[in-house]
Design a protein around this motif. Structure first.
Motif, PDB file in Angstrom:
ATOM      1  N   VAL A 315     -97.138 -22.726  64.422  1.00  0.00           N
ATOM      2  CA  VAL A 315     -96.323 -23.612  63.597  1.00  0.00           C
ATOM      3  C   VAL A 315     -97.005 -24.966  63.396  1.00  0.00           C
ATOM      4  O   VAL A 315     -96.988 -25.541  62.302  1.00  0.00           O
ATOM      5  CB  VAL A 315     -94.931 -23.811  64.221  1.00  0.00           C
ATOM      6  CG1 VAL A 315     -94.112 -24.813  63.420  1.00  0.00           C
ATOM      7  CG2 VAL A 315     -94.202 -22.470  64.311  1.00  0.00           C
ATOM      8  N   LEU A 319     -98.351 -27.219  59.814  1.00  0.00           N
ATOM      9  CA  LEU A 319     -97.523 -28.424  59.694  1.00  0.00           C
ATOM     10  C   LEU A 319     -98.386 -29.681  59.716  1.00  0.00           C
ATOM     11  O   LEU A 319     -98.176 -30.609  58.922  1.00  0.00           O
ATOM     12  CB  LEU A 319     -96.504 -28.458  60.831  1.00  0.00           C
ATOM     13  CG  LEU A 319     -95.560 -29.678  60.856  1.00  0.00           C
ATOM     14  CD1 LEU A 319     -94.717 -29.712  59.587  1.00  0.00           C
ATOM     15  CD2 LEU A 319     -94.668 -29.631  62.092  1.00  0.00           C
ATOM     16  N   SER A 343     -89.948 -27.947  52.846  1.00  0.00           N
ATOM     17  CA  SER A 343     -90.028 -26.497  53.100  1.00  0.00           C
ATOM     18  C   SER A 343     -90.583 -26.203  54.489  1.00  0.00           C
ATOM     19  O   SER A 343     -90.365 -25.114  55.032  1.00  0.00           O
ATOM     20  CB  SER A 343     -90.889 -25.821  52.031  1.00  0.00           C
ATOM     21  OG  SER A 343     -92.227 -26.287  52.101  1.00  0.00           O
ATOM     22  N   GLN A 344     -91.305 -27.177  55.076  1.00  0.00           N
ATOM     23  CA  GLN A 344     -91.863 -26.962  56.408  1.00  0.00           C
ATOM     24  C   GLN A 344     -90.799 -27.036  57.505  1.00  0.00           C
ATOM     25  O   GLN A 344     -91.102 -26.796  58.677  1.00  0.00           O
ATOM     26  CB  GLN A 344     -92.962 -27.988  56.677  1.00  0.00           C
ATOM     27  CG  GLN A 344     -94.141 -27.884  55.736  1.00  0.00           C
ATOM     28  CD  GLN A 344     -94.672 -26.468  55.648  1.00  0.00           C
ATOM     29  OE1 GLN A 344     -95.135 -25.899  56.641  1.00  0.00           O
ATOM     30  NE2 GLN A 344     -94.601 -25.874  54.472  1.00  0.00           N
ATOM     31  N   LEU A 346     -88.411 -24.953  57.741  1.00  0.00           N
ATOM     32  CA  LEU A 346     -88.039 -23.580  58.088  1.00  0.00           C
ATOM     33  C   LEU A 346     -88.643 -23.134  59.411  1.00  0.00           C
ATOM     34  O   LEU A 346     -87.904 -22.666  60.301  1.00  0.00           O
ATOM     35  CB  LEU A 346     -88.430 -22.630  56.949  1.00  0.00           C
ATOM     36  CG  LEU A 346     -88.202 -21.136  57.212  1.00  0.00           C
ATOM     37  CD1 LEU A 346     -86.722 -20.858  57.468  1.00  0.00           C
ATOM     38  CD2 LEU A 346     -88.716 -20.297  56.037  1.00  0.00           C
ATOM     39  N   PRO A 347     -89.978 -23.251  59.622  1.00  0.00           N
ATOM     40  CA  PRO A 347     -90.520 -22.835  60.927  1.00  0.00           C
ATOM     41  C   PRO A 347     -89.960 -23.660  62.077  1.00  0.00           C
ATOM     42  O   PRO A 347     -89.772 -23.138  63.183  1.00  0.00           O
ATOM     43  CB  PRO A 347     -92.031 -23.050  60.773  1.00  0.00           C
ATOM     44  CG  PRO A 347     -92.277 -23.052  59.306  1.00  0.00           C
ATOM     45  CD  PRO A 347     -91.052 -23.661  58.692  1.00  0.00           C
ATOM     46  N   ILE A 365     -93.221 -16.077  58.774  1.00  0.00           N
ATOM     47  CA  ILE A 365     -92.253 -17.131  58.429  1.00  0.00           C
ATOM     48  C   ILE A 365     -92.997 -18.404  57.997  1.00  0.00           C
ATOM     49  O   ILE A 365     -92.609 -19.076  57.041  1.00  0.00           O
ATOM     50  CB  ILE A 365     -91.323 -17.410  59.614  1.00  0.00           C
ATOM     51  CG1 ILE A 365     -90.413 -16.195  59.856  1.00  0.00           C
ATOM     52  CG2 ILE A 365     -90.491 -18.665  59.382  1.00  0.00           C
ATOM     53  CD1 ILE A 365     -89.576 -16.299  61.105  1.00  0.00           C
ATOM     54  N   VAL A 366     -94.077 -18.728  58.709  1.00  0.00           N
ATOM     55  CA  VAL A 366     -94.877 -19.893  58.337  1.00  0.00           C
ATOM     56  C   VAL A 366     -95.471 -19.707  56.938  1.00  0.00           C
ATOM     57  O   VAL A 366     -95.490 -20.636  56.123  1.00  0.00           O
ATOM     58  CB  VAL A 366     -95.994 -20.129  59.369  1.00  0.00           C
ATOM     59  CG1 VAL A 366     -96.966 -21.211  58.887  1.00  0.00           C
ATOM     60  CG2 VAL A 366     -95.397 -20.529  60.716  1.00  0.00           C
ATOM     61  N   ALA A 369     -92.827 -20.368  54.377  1.00  0.00           N
ATOM     62  CA  ALA A 369     -92.568 -21.804  54.242  1.00  0.00           C
ATOM     63  C   ALA A 369     -93.636 -22.480  53.392  1.00  0.00           C
ATOM     64  O   ALA A 369     -93.340 -23.327  52.545  1.00  0.00           O
ATOM     65  CB  ALA A 369     -92.490 -22.450  55.616  1.00  0.00           C
ATOM     66  N   GLY A 372     -93.133 -21.731  49.826  1.00  0.00           N
ATOM     67  CA  GLY A 372     -92.095 -22.584  49.277  1.00  0.00           C
ATOM     68  C   GLY A 372     -92.612 -23.971  48.964  1.00  0.00           C
ATOM     69  O   GLY A 372     -92.205 -24.595  47.980  1.00  0.00           O
ATOM     70  N   HIS A 373     -93.529 -24.453  49.779  1.00  0.00           N
ATOM     71  CA  HIS A 373     -94.151 -25.759  49.542  1.00  0.00           C
ATOM     72  C   HIS A 373     -94.884 -25.764  48.196  1.00  0.00           C
ATOM     73  O   HIS A 373     -94.780 -26.716  47.421  1.00  0.00           O
ATOM     74  CB  HIS A 373     -95.141 -26.052  50.675  1.00  0.00           C
ATOM     75  CG  HIS A 373     -95.838 -27.369  50.550  1.00  0.00           C
ATOM     76  ND1 HIS A 373     -95.688 -28.367  51.474  1.00  0.00           N
ATOM     77  CD2 HIS A 373     -96.701 -27.851  49.627  1.00  0.00           C
ATOM     78  CE1 HIS A 373     -96.411 -29.407  51.125  1.00  0.00           C
ATOM     79  NE2 HIS A 373     -97.048 -29.114  50.011  1.00  0.00           N
TER      80      HIS A 373
END
Length: 395
Positions: A315, A319, A343-344, A346-347, A365-366, A369, A372-373
């Motif tokens: 994660v 990030l 969007s970050q 989420l993780p 999942i990362v 995210a 989505g970014h």
């Protein structure tokens, strides 16, 4: 084509901004050192050892950054500058080879490789500029040399102080980083004039973009090497595909946003971009190293539970990359694409439960995210306009 040592060493404002082939080779050598740090991060079992690896990564990055600034201010087609690039490449190989730090000989090799690269660069520049009677440029090179000699004493002293080595080396790299932030204040010479930072051309933006793009390749290189030594199964292949997806998404985040902003800032606020780029790009680079280390682990064991340290790598890597990019955008244009950065979350939101999930699921999942970014609407939140001009501050 290489020119003789009698030509002007300082880069002309109307000179070529394209990177030379030797500069590209220089980048490749340093990216190999980055891959070594990623592998070491994956192998460490303690936070203290991981912090030591990140300290070494900072030293390697600082060597690349200062040397790249040299090729921005001075003509990389000149023989003295080419010699400096070759010395820096040798130093990078020495630092990378000694990174495990298992023996005093490795610590000595790392310290001499780091200090030697900076001191030799300074001596070559000062002597060449003295012969060419360029006092302003010689004063600039002397300031750099002075501070690397100061920190160099601590780098060498840290080799013999086995128990206190990492504390001494932390102070040494802090001196290097803070001296640059303070514009190398030197007795009898003062600081580097702000006007010298305004000489920045598009060459510097291109160099940073090229290095980050090459570094992103480690995110797929490190797990690919791990997979080649492991049994091929569905979970490992999915983990490798996640690594590839994250690499491409981080590439999009950098190239289409922060990379463009750096290029634009070279024309509009060159001095500021030159001074903050080493620090913000260090955050980006640490994010890349953590991401590559996480996929080395996930490809090796994609199923089962996810240890806390693995979660921090999986994660934390992407990030940090996103935060480094957002910080760079904010410092140059006072605008941050908040809807994209959000969007970050989420993780981070799933972290309390992610420890019981398979590592490959956490990486997926990362990746979602990051997607989505990139895909989030909000063109009005972009840092740059279509013409690559930084937006004006509100009000």
């Amino acid at each position: 084509m290489t020119t003789g040592g009698t030509a002007a060493l300082v880069r002309r404002p109307d000179g070529s901004t394209r990177a030379t082939l030797l500069e590209l080779l220089f980048d490749v050598v340093f990216v190999a050192a980055l891959a070594q740090t990623s592998k070491l991060l994956a192998d460490q079992q303690s936070w203290a050892r991981s912090a030591g690896v990140l300290l070494m990564l900072t030293a390697i990055w600082w060597t690349w950054s200062v040397t790249t600034t040299t090729t921005e201010f001075y003509d990389p087609q000149q023989r003295p500058i080419q010699a400096i690039l070759m010395v820096a490449m040798v130093g990078s190989v020495g630092m990378a080879a000694s990174l495990p730090m298992l023996t005093m000989a490795q610590a000595l090799t790392f310290a001499f490789a780091y200090v030697g690269t900076h001191v030799i660069r300074g001596i070559v520049l000062v002597s060449a500029l003295y012969r060419q009677r360029h006092p302003a440029a010689m004063a600039r090179a002397t300031r750099f040399l002075f501070w690397f000699l100061v920190s160099g004493v601590l780098w060498i002293a840290g080799v013999t102080a086995d128990r206190q080595r990492w504390w001494i080396w932390t102070i040494a790299i802090a001196i290097d980083v803070l001296a640059a932030a303070a514009r190398y204040p030197t007795p009898w010479l003062g600081r580097v004039p702000l006007g010298q930072y305004d000489r920045t051309t598009a060459h510097l933006g291109e160099r940073y973009q090229q290095f980050v793009i090459l570094a992103l390749g480690d995110i797929i290189l490190v797990p690919t090497l791990e997979l080649s030594r492991s049994e091929f199964d569905r979970s490992r292949i999915i983990a490798l595909l996640c690594a590839f997806a994250i690499m491409l998404l981080l590439w999009q985040i950098y190239v289409f946003r922060a990379g463009q902003l750096l290029e634009a800032a070279a024309a509009s606020v060159p001095g500021r971009s030159t001074r903050i780029a080493p620090y913000t790009h260090l955050v980006l680079l640490v994010g890349v190293a953590l991401s590559a280390a996480s996929f080395d682990l996930v490809v090796d064991r994609p199923t089962g539970t996810t240890p806390v340290r693995w979660l921090m790598l999986i994660v934390g890597g992407p990030l940090l990359f996103v935060l480094g990019r957002a910080l760079f955008a904010y410092l140059l244009s006072a605008r941050v694409p908040w809807r994209r950065v959000a969007s970050q979350l989420l993780p981070l939101l799933v972290l309390p439960w992610a420890g019981g999930w398979p590592p490959v699921l956490v990486t997926a999942i990362v990746a979602v995210a990051l997607a989505g970014h990139v895909a989030a609407p909000g063109a009005g939140d972009r840092e740059t306009t279509r013409g690559l001009s930084p937006r004006k501050r509100a009000g």
